[in-house]
Design a protein around this motif. Sequence first.
Motif, PDB file in Angstrom:
ATOM      1  N   UNK A 270     104.973  20.432  57.883  1.00  0.00           N
ATOM      2  CA  UNK A 270     106.372  20.005  57.803  1.00  0.00           C
ATOM      3  C   UNK A 270     106.553  18.971  56.692  1.00  0.00           C
ATOM      4  N   UNK A 271     105.584  18.069  56.527  1.00  0.00           N
ATOM      5  CA  UNK A 271     105.642  17.094  55.438  1.00  0.00           C
ATOM      6  C   UNK A 271     105.618  17.763  54.078  1.00  0.00           C
ATOM      7  N   UNK A 272     104.806  18.809  53.929  1.00  0.00           N
ATOM      8  CA  UNK A 272     104.781  19.560  52.664  1.00  0.00           C
ATOM      9  C   UNK A 272     106.126  20.230  52.424  1.00  0.00           C
ATOM     10  N   UNK A 273     106.715  20.763  53.470  1.00  0.00           N
ATOM     11  CA  UNK A 273     108.032  21.400  53.338  1.00  0.00           C
ATOM     12  C   UNK A 273     109.101  20.371  52.968  1.00  0.00           C
ATOM     13  N   UNK A 274     108.996  19.153  53.500  1.00  0.00           N
ATOM     14  CA  UNK A 274     109.951  18.098  53.139  1.00  0.00           C
ATOM     15  C   UNK A 274     109.821  17.724  51.668  1.00  0.00           C
ATOM     16  N   UNK A 275     108.601  17.739  51.138  1.00  0.00           N
ATOM     17  CA  UNK A 275     108.415  17.459  49.713  1.00  0.00           C
ATOM     18  C   UNK A 275     109.087  18.539  48.882  1.00  0.00           C
ATOM     19  N   UNK A 276     108.957  19.765  49.329  1.00  0.00           N
ATOM     20  CA  UNK A 276     109.604  20.864  48.595  1.00  0.00           C
ATOM     21  C   UNK A 276     111.122  20.754  48.655  1.00  0.00           C
ATOM     22  N   UNK A 277     111.673  20.293  49.786  1.00  0.00           N
ATOM     23  CA  UNK A 277     113.125  20.199  49.931  1.00  0.00           C
ATOM     24  C   UNK A 277     113.694  18.944  49.278  1.00  0.00           C
ATOM     25  N   UNK A 278     113.061  17.782  49.498  1.00  0.00           N
ATOM     26  CA  UNK A 278     113.638  16.504  49.092  1.00  0.00           C
ATOM     27  C   UNK A 278     112.917  15.822  47.940  1.00  0.00           C
TER      28      UNK A 278
END
Length: 148
Positions: free
Chosen positions: A44-52
Motif C-alpha cells: 500500500x505504501x508503494x501504491x501511495x508513492x505511485x499516486x501521491x
Amino acid sequence: MKNKTFAAWLSLLGGPLGLHRFYLRGMGDWLGWLLPIPTALGVYGIERVRMYGVDDGLSWALIPLLGFTIAGCALMAIVYGLMTPEKWNARFNASAPADAEPGRTNWFTIGAVVLALFFGSTILMASIVFSFQRYFEHQIEEGRKISQ
C-alpha cells in the motif's frame, strides 16, 4: 516429513505471505496469519508513492514494513538452511531418525541460503536507507518552514 530445502525456498519466495510458517506449523499458526499484514501495508505504501509521489509522509513509513518483512523471511531461510539435520529433524520431524533425509543439506539448500543472504541484505539496507532519507528530507523541509 518436513523438508529443510523446501522450507528454506518457501521462506525465501513466499515468506512475506507466511507460507513457510503454514508448511512447518500448520494452518493454525497465528504468526503465519499475521505476516501478510506488514506485507500488505508495504505494498500500500508503494501504491501511495505511485499516486501521491515520494513526498507522501505515510508512504515513507509504510514501505520499510515490506522491506523488513522480506528481510526477516530471508533470515529465516538462512536459519532453516544452516540448521543441522539433527536439530531440524528433532524440531520438525520428531518421529524420524536424527539423520533422516528431509533434514539433510544439499546444493539446492545452499542456493536458497546464498540467494536469501544476497536479497535479504540488499532489501534490508535499501529499506533502512529509504526510510532515513525520507525522514531527514522531511526534517529539512520542516526546518525551512520554521525559519521562514
